[in-house]
Design a protein around this motif. Sequence first.
Motif, PDB file in Angstrom:
ATOM      1  N   LYS A   7      46.345  47.165  57.054  1.00  0.00           N
ATOM      2  CA  LYS A   7      45.725  47.399  55.618  1.00  0.00           C
ATOM      3  C   LYS A   7      46.603  46.962  54.690  1.00  0.00           C
ATOM      4  N   ARG A   8      48.190  47.204  54.844  1.00  0.00           N
ATOM      5  CA  ARG A   8      48.872  46.764  53.724  1.00  0.00           C
ATOM      6  C   ARG A   8      49.083  45.382  53.637  1.00  0.00           C
ATOM      7  N   ALA A   9      49.089  44.682  54.766  1.00  0.00           N
ATOM      8  CA  ALA A   9      49.033  43.087  54.636  1.00  0.00           C
ATOM      9  C   ALA A   9      47.757  42.673  54.154  1.00  0.00           C
ATOM     10  N   LYS A  10      46.782  43.341  54.034  1.00  0.00           N
ATOM     11  CA  LYS A  10      45.481  42.792  53.396  1.00  0.00           C
ATOM     12  C   LYS A  10      45.576  42.926  51.832  1.00  0.00           C
ATOM     13  N   VAL A  11      45.926  44.224  51.730  1.00  0.00           N
ATOM     14  CA  VAL A  11      46.231  44.398  50.221  1.00  0.00           C
ATOM     15  C   VAL A  11      47.319  43.629  49.690  1.00  0.00           C
ATOM     16  N   ASP A  12      48.258  43.298  50.311  1.00  0.00           N
ATOM     17  CA  ASP A  12      49.387  42.314  49.947  1.00  0.00           C
ATOM     18  C   ASP A  12      48.797  40.947  49.678  1.00  0.00           C
ATOM     19  N   SER A  13      47.995  40.363  50.606  1.00  0.00           N
ATOM     20  CA  SER A  13      47.338  38.937  50.530  1.00  0.00           C
ATOM     21  C   SER A  13      46.267  39.214  49.288  1.00  0.00           C
ATOM     22  N   LEU A  14      45.653  40.071  48.946  1.00  0.00           N
ATOM     23  CA  LEU A  14      44.533  40.231  47.902  1.00  0.00           C
ATOM     24  C   LEU A  14      45.638  40.282  46.475  1.00  0.00           C
ATOM     25  N   ILE A  15      46.790  40.983  46.406  1.00  0.00           N
ATOM     26  CA  ILE A  15      47.686  41.128  45.269  1.00  0.00           C
ATOM     27  C   ILE A  15      48.152  39.556  44.990  1.00  0.00           C
ATOM     28  N   ASP A  16      48.562  38.869  46.151  1.00  0.00           N
ATOM     29  CA  ASP A  16      49.132  37.414  45.850  1.00  0.00           C
ATOM     30  C   ASP A  16      47.992  36.581  45.336  1.00  0.00           C
ATOM     31  N   HIS A  17      46.896  36.827  45.651  1.00  0.00           N
ATOM     32  CA  HIS A  17      45.656  35.993  45.197  1.00  0.00           C
ATOM     33  C   HIS A  17      45.448  36.418  43.649  1.00  0.00           C
ATOM     34  N   LEU A  18      45.827  37.512  43.406  1.00  0.00           N
ATOM     35  CA  LEU A  18      45.653  37.927  41.838  1.00  0.00           C
ATOM     36  C   LEU A  18      46.558  37.333  41.073  1.00  0.00           C
ATOM     37  N   TRP A  19      47.907  37.288  41.524  1.00  0.00           N
ATOM     38  CA  TRP A  19      49.190  36.700  40.858  1.00  0.00           C
ATOM     39  C   TRP A  19      48.846  35.314  40.548  1.00  0.00           C
ATOM     40  N   ILE A  48      44.265  47.635  40.814  1.00  0.00           N
ATOM     41  CA  ILE A  48      43.887  47.258  39.412  1.00  0.00           C
ATOM     42  C   ILE A  48      44.760  46.215  38.815  1.00  0.00           C
ATOM     43  N   ALA A  49      44.122  45.348  38.310  1.00  0.00           N
ATOM     44  CA  ALA A  49      45.150  44.273  37.365  1.00  0.00           C
ATOM     45  C   ALA A  49      44.334  43.743  35.979  1.00  0.00           C
ATOM     46  N   LYS A  50      45.350  43.085  35.483  1.00  0.00           N
ATOM     47  CA  LYS A  50      45.014  42.759  33.986  1.00  0.00           C
ATOM     48  C   LYS A  50      45.343  41.247  33.749  1.00  0.00           C
ATOM     49  N   TYR A  51      44.790  40.594  32.955  1.00  0.00           N
ATOM     50  CA  TYR A  51      44.943  39.283  32.487  1.00  0.00           C
ATOM     51  C   TYR A  51      44.619  39.138  30.913  1.00  0.00           C
ATOM     52  N   LYS A  52      45.312  39.324  30.040  1.00  0.00           N
ATOM     53  CA  LYS A  52      45.008  39.230  28.583  1.00  0.00           C
ATOM     54  C   LYS A  52      44.015  40.487  28.289  1.00  0.00           C
ATOM     55  N   LYS A  53      42.862  40.358  28.178  1.00  0.00           N
ATOM     56  CA  LYS A  53      41.750  41.414  27.713  1.00  0.00           C
ATOM     57  C   LYS A  53      40.753  41.564  28.945  1.00  0.00           C
ATOM     58  N   LYS A  54      41.155  40.943  30.214  1.00  0.00           N
ATOM     59  CA  LYS A  54      40.316  41.132  31.207  1.00  0.00           C
ATOM     60  C   LYS A  54      40.804  42.072  32.299  1.00  0.00           C
ATOM     61  N   ILE A  55      39.966  42.665  33.019  1.00  0.00           N
ATOM     62  CA  ILE A  55      40.323  43.774  33.859  1.00  0.00           C
ATOM     63  C   ILE A  55      39.900  43.294  35.302  1.00  0.00           C
ATOM     64  N   ALA A  56      40.571  43.224  36.312  1.00  0.00           N
ATOM     65  CA  ALA A  56      40.203  42.827  37.801  1.00  0.00           C
ATOM     66  C   ALA A  56      40.447  44.182  38.645  1.00  0.00           C
ATOM     67  N   ILE A  57      39.314  44.397  39.335  1.00  0.00           N
ATOM     68  CA  ILE A  57      39.373  45.465  40.350  1.00  0.00           C
ATOM     69  C   ILE A  57      39.461  44.891  41.741  1.00  0.00           C
ATOM     70  N   GLY A  58      40.148  45.147  42.644  1.00  0.00           N
ATOM     71  CA  GLY A  58      40.340  44.375  43.893  1.00  0.00           C
ATOM     72  C   GLY A  58      40.202  45.415  44.979  1.00  0.00           C
ATOM     73  N   ILE A  59      39.492  45.183  45.910  1.00  0.00           N
ATOM     74  CA  ILE A  59      38.999  45.672  47.127  1.00  0.00           C
ATOM     75  C   ILE A  59      39.025  44.955  48.212  1.00  0.00           C
ATOM     76  N   THR A  60      39.627  45.585  49.423  1.00  0.00           N
ATOM     77  CA  THR A  60      39.361  44.817  50.654  1.00  0.00           C
ATOM     78  C   THR A  60      38.165  45.352  51.650  1.00  0.00           C
ATOM     79  N   LEU A  61      37.451  44.716  52.333  1.00  0.00           N
ATOM     80  CA  LEU A  61      36.503  45.175  53.068  1.00  0.00           C
ATOM     81  C   LEU A  61      36.684  44.578  54.614  1.00  0.00           C
ATOM     82  N   SER A  62      36.460  45.514  55.461  1.00  0.00           N
ATOM     83  CA  SER A  62      36.420  45.408  57.018  1.00  0.00           C
ATOM     84  C   SER A  62      35.023  45.169  57.385  1.00  0.00           C
ATOM     85  N   GLU A  63      35.246  44.706  58.815  1.00  0.00           N
ATOM     86  CA  GLU A  63      33.708  44.233  59.382  1.00  0.00           C
ATOM     87  C   GLU A  63      32.748  45.489  59.328  1.00  0.00           C
ATOM     88  N   GLU A  64      33.215  46.650  59.512  1.00  0.00           N
ATOM     89  CA  GLU A  64      32.489  48.041  59.403  1.00  0.00           C
ATOM     90  C   GLU A  64      31.986  48.066  58.197  1.00  0.00           C
TER      91      GLU A  64
END
Length: 133
Positions: A7-19, A48-64
Amino acid sequence: MLSTKEKRAKVDSLIDHLWRNGYLTISRKFGRYLPSPNPVGNYEVDAIAKYKKKIAIGITLSEEELNDPNLITKLNFLIHPRSKESESKITLFVGVPNKLIIKADMILSSLKESTREKIMIVSLPEEKEKSGF
């Protein structure tokens, strides 16, 4: 069920994409220096991330979670904020394993066009196969 390490690896990958897209992380799950994000309504989010005045919400989904019949409700709830002034400024980043990209895209095709435009699918690395050794 995924382990905490996976789960940590998936969140890290999502954060990398946001960066890479210029977002600054405000809160994230499994973070060492940042707090965990508060639930949005009844739903847990991974970042939760921010770029100027935009907000990004990040979620990771499994097959289930992709097979969950309430997924459409969850996505609609997360993308439509309660206040009118921030409605167009939220983007939802949905991280799914590589092999499930097509399935996630098919699920998103059932949403309204205005909602689909605010959701970005992020390809995450596959879970490691468990070996019998």
